[in-house]
Scaffold this motif. Structure first.
Motif, PDB file in Angstrom:
ATOM      1  N   PRO A  59      -7.160 -53.134   7.136  1.00  0.00           N
ATOM      2  CA  PRO A  59      -6.173 -52.715   8.063  1.00  0.00           C
ATOM      3  C   PRO A  59      -6.058 -54.091   9.559  1.00  0.00           C
ATOM      4  O   PRO A  59      -7.802 -54.205  10.125  1.00  0.00           O
ATOM      5  N   GLN A  60      -5.135 -53.859  10.168  1.00  0.00           N
ATOM      6  CA  GLN A  60      -5.972 -55.036  11.509  1.00  0.00           C
ATOM      7  C   GLN A  60      -6.447 -54.588  12.265  1.00  0.00           C
ATOM      8  O   GLN A  60      -7.113 -55.852  12.375  1.00  0.00           O
ATOM      9  N   ASP A  61      -6.856 -53.014  13.183  1.00  0.00           N
ATOM     10  CA  ASP A  61      -8.217 -52.754  13.466  1.00  0.00           C
ATOM     11  C   ASP A  61      -9.943 -52.981  13.473  1.00  0.00           C
ATOM     12  O   ASP A  61     -10.450 -52.750  13.804  1.00  0.00           O
ATOM     13  N   ALA A  62      -9.663 -53.459  11.320  1.00  0.00           N
ATOM     14  CA  ALA A  62     -10.345 -53.089  11.319  1.00  0.00           C
ATOM     15  C   ALA A  62     -11.931 -54.546  11.266  1.00  0.00           C
ATOM     16  O   ALA A  62     -11.048 -55.075  10.633  1.00  0.00           O
ATOM     17  N   PRO A  63     -13.002 -54.340  11.996  1.00  0.00           N
ATOM     18  CA  PRO A  63     -14.109 -55.371  11.685  1.00  0.00           C
ATOM     19  C   PRO A  63     -14.420 -55.666  10.447  1.00  0.00           C
ATOM     20  O   PRO A  63     -14.280 -55.235   9.136  1.00  0.00           O
ATOM     21  N   ARG A  64     -14.425 -57.454  10.448  1.00  0.00           N
ATOM     22  CA  ARG A  64     -14.023 -57.632   8.743  1.00  0.00           C
ATOM     23  C   ARG A  64     -15.233 -59.593   9.701  1.00  0.00           C
ATOM     24  O   ARG A  64     -14.687 -60.015  10.741  1.00  0.00           O
ATOM     25  N   PHE A  65     -15.473 -59.761   8.803  1.00  0.00           N
ATOM     26  CA  PHE A  65     -16.264 -61.138   8.479  1.00  0.00           C
ATOM     27  C   PHE A  65     -16.254 -62.541   7.629  1.00  0.00           C
ATOM     28  O   PHE A  65     -16.395 -61.149   6.136  1.00  0.00           O
ATOM     29  N   GLN A  66     -16.259 -63.189   7.545  1.00  0.00           N
ATOM     30  CA  GLN A  66     -16.197 -64.349   5.385  1.00  0.00           C
ATOM     31  C   GLN A  66     -17.291 -64.311   5.147  1.00  0.00           C
ATOM     32  O   GLN A  66     -17.361 -63.986   4.177  1.00  0.00           O
ATOM     33  N   GLU A  67     -18.176 -64.190   5.849  1.00  0.00           N
ATOM     34  CA  GLU A  67     -18.993 -64.079   5.276  1.00  0.00           C
ATOM     35  C   GLU A  67     -19.999 -62.978   5.873  1.00  0.00           C
ATOM     36  O   GLU A  67     -19.252 -61.259   6.144  1.00  0.00           O
ATOM     37  N   PHE A  68     -21.533 -62.094   6.197  1.00  0.00           N
ATOM     38  CA  PHE A  68     -22.032 -61.430   6.075  1.00  0.00           C
ATOM     39  C   PHE A  68     -21.887 -61.521   8.028  1.00  0.00           C
ATOM     40  O   PHE A  68     -21.220 -62.163   8.528  1.00  0.00           O
ATOM     41  N   TYR A  69     -22.266 -61.404   8.933  1.00  0.00           N
ATOM     42  CA  TYR A  69     -22.518 -61.197  10.556  1.00  0.00           C
ATOM     43  C   TYR A  69     -23.808 -60.311  10.761  1.00  0.00           C
ATOM     44  O   TYR A  69     -25.529 -60.316  10.459  1.00  0.00           O
ATOM     45  N   GLU A  70     -24.557 -60.709  12.332  1.00  0.00           N
ATOM     46  CA  GLU A  70     -25.700 -59.816  12.813  1.00  0.00           C
ATOM     47  C   GLU A  70     -25.348 -58.244  12.869  1.00  0.00           C
ATOM     48  O   GLU A  70     -24.419 -57.912  13.744  1.00  0.00           O
ATOM     49  N   LEU A  71     -26.580 -57.954  12.768  1.00  0.00           N
ATOM     50  CA  LEU A  71     -27.036 -56.120  12.239  1.00  0.00           C
ATOM     51  C   LEU A  71     -26.937 -56.401  14.206  1.00  0.00           C
ATOM     52  O   LEU A  71     -25.151 -55.088  14.289  1.00  0.00           O
ATOM     53  N   GLY A  72     -27.007 -56.823  15.100  1.00  0.00           N
ATOM     54  CA  GLY A  72     -26.460 -55.859  16.195  1.00  0.00           C
ATOM     55  C   GLY A  72     -25.369 -56.410  16.988  1.00  0.00           C
ATOM     56  O   GLY A  72     -25.140 -55.677  18.006  1.00  0.00           O
ATOM     57  N   ASP A  73     -24.692 -56.800  16.565  1.00  0.00           N
ATOM     58  CA  ASP A  73     -23.573 -57.137  16.818  1.00  0.00           C
ATOM     59  C   ASP A  73     -22.304 -56.798  16.636  1.00  0.00           C
ATOM     60  O   ASP A  73     -20.999 -56.216  16.911  1.00  0.00           O
ATOM     61  N   VAL A  74     -23.070 -55.583  15.033  1.00  0.00           N
ATOM     62  CA  VAL A  74     -21.789 -54.748  14.622  1.00  0.00           C
ATOM     63  C   VAL A  74     -22.148 -53.239  14.417  1.00  0.00           C
ATOM     64  O   VAL A  74     -21.713 -52.258  14.109  1.00  0.00           O
ATOM     65  N   TRP A  75     -23.280 -52.632  13.604  1.00  0.00           N
ATOM     66  CA  TRP A  75     -24.665 -51.447  13.898  1.00  0.00           C
ATOM     67  C   TRP A  75     -24.046 -50.578  15.123  1.00  0.00           C
ATOM     68  O   TRP A  75     -24.238 -50.977  16.428  1.00  0.00           O
ATOM     69  N   PRO A  76     -23.730 -49.621  15.198  1.00  0.00           N
ATOM     70  CA  PRO A  76     -23.881 -48.598  15.638  1.00  0.00           C
ATOM     71  C   PRO A  76     -25.504 -48.420  16.283  1.00  0.00           C
ATOM     72  O   PRO A  76     -26.417 -48.913  16.201  1.00  0.00           O
ATOM     73  N   GLU A  77     -25.988 -48.151  18.162  1.00  0.00           N
ATOM     74  CA  GLU A  77     -26.794 -48.334  18.194  1.00  0.00           C
ATOM     75  C   GLU A  77     -27.733 -47.385  17.840  1.00  0.00           C
ATOM     76  O   GLU A  77     -29.117 -47.782  17.508  1.00  0.00           O
ATOM     77  N   SER A  78     -27.422 -46.333  17.723  1.00  0.00           N
ATOM     78  CA  SER A  78     -27.823 -45.213  17.155  1.00  0.00           C
ATOM     79  C   SER A  78     -28.902 -45.479  15.507  1.00  0.00           C
ATOM     80  O   SER A  78     -29.855 -45.503  14.563  1.00  0.00           O
ATOM     81  N   SER A  79     -27.982 -46.884  14.451  1.00  0.00           N
ATOM     82  CA  SER A  79     -28.422 -46.701  13.897  1.00  0.00           C
ATOM     83  C   SER A  79     -29.842 -48.179  13.789  1.00  0.00           C
ATOM     84  O   SER A  79     -30.322 -48.224  13.113  1.00  0.00           O
ATOM     85  N   LEU A  80     -29.185 -48.856  14.580  1.00  0.00           N
ATOM     86  CA  LEU A  80     -30.082 -49.897  15.411  1.00  0.00           C
ATOM     87  C   LEU A  80     -31.965 -48.659  15.217  1.00  0.00           C
ATOM     88  O   LEU A  80     -33.000 -49.410  15.127  1.00  0.00           O
TER      89      LEU A  80
END
Length: 161
Positions: free
Chosen positions: A127-148
Motif C-alpha cells: 500500500p502507498q502509505d505503508a512504511p517500507r525499508f529496502q533493508e532494516f530500519y532504526e527502531l527509534g524511527d519506526v516503533w511506537p513510543e510505548s514499545s520503546l
C-alpha cells in the motif's frame, strides 16, 4: 495469565498452543529471501513480542538454527508448523518473532512496516502509505513510543545494535 491484550495461537495439528500476553511491539512484513525460502511464500508476517510475554499452553517446540546466522526457528515437532523465531545478539534478542498466521485471529495484526523490500517479489504491491525499508530500519524511527518504553529494561545493559 491472560490479559485484555492476550492473543492465542497454535500449530496446524492443535498439539502446540500458546498465548501472547501483550500487544505486539510491532508487526513486520519481511520480504527477505530467507523468509521467502523458509515460508515458501512472498513474505512473512512477524509480530514481535518479548519472550517473557509468550506463554506455551500445551505441547512443545522443536528448533532449527540456520547456519551462519543468528536465526533460530521454533516449530511443532508433530506437524512442523513454524510458530516463531528468535535472533541471538543485538537489541531484538529479548523478543520472539511470532508468525502472525499461527494466531487464532491473524487479521487483528496487519503489518506496521514492510522490511527488506529490496528483495520483495515484483508482483507484491505494498500500500502507498505503508512504511517500507529496502533493508532494516532504526527502531527509534519506526516503533511506537510505548514499545520503546517496554523494551527499555531489556536494553539498559545491552549493546546498542
Amino acid at each position: 495469565m491472560a490479559t485484555d491484550n492476550a492473543y492465542e495461537g497454535g500449530c496446524s495439528c492443535g498439539e502446540l498452543r500458546y498465548r501472547i500476553n501483550a500487544n505486539p511491539l510491532i508487526v513486520h512484513a519481511c520480504h527477505c529471501r530467507q523468509c521467502q525460502r523458509i515460508a515458501g511464500g512472498a513474505f512473512v508476517m512477524n509480530a514481535l513480542v518479548e519472550k517473557s510475554e509468550v506463554e506455551t499452553l500445551s505441547g512443545d517446540t522443536a528448533d532449527c538454527h540456520f547456519p551462519a546466522t543468528s536465526h533460530t526457528a521454533f516449530f511443532c515437532p508433530e506437524c512442523g508448523t513454524y510458530v516463531w523465531s528468535q535472533y541471538a545478539g543485538g537489541r531484538l534478542a529479548p523478543c520472539r518473532f511470532v508468525r502472525v498466521g499461527t494466531l487464532d485471529e491473524p487479521d487483528r495484526h496487519p503489518p506496521d512496516v514492510h522490511i527488506y523490500t529490496g528483495s520483495k517479489q515484483p508482483w507484491v504491491l505494498i500500500p502507498q502509505d505503508a512504511p517500507r525499508f529496502q533493508e532494516f530500519y532504526e527502531l527509534g524511527d519506526v516503533w511506537p513510543e510505548s514499545s520503546l518504553v517496554r523494551m527499555e529494561p531489556y536494553w539498559r545493559d545491552r549493546p546498542n545494535h
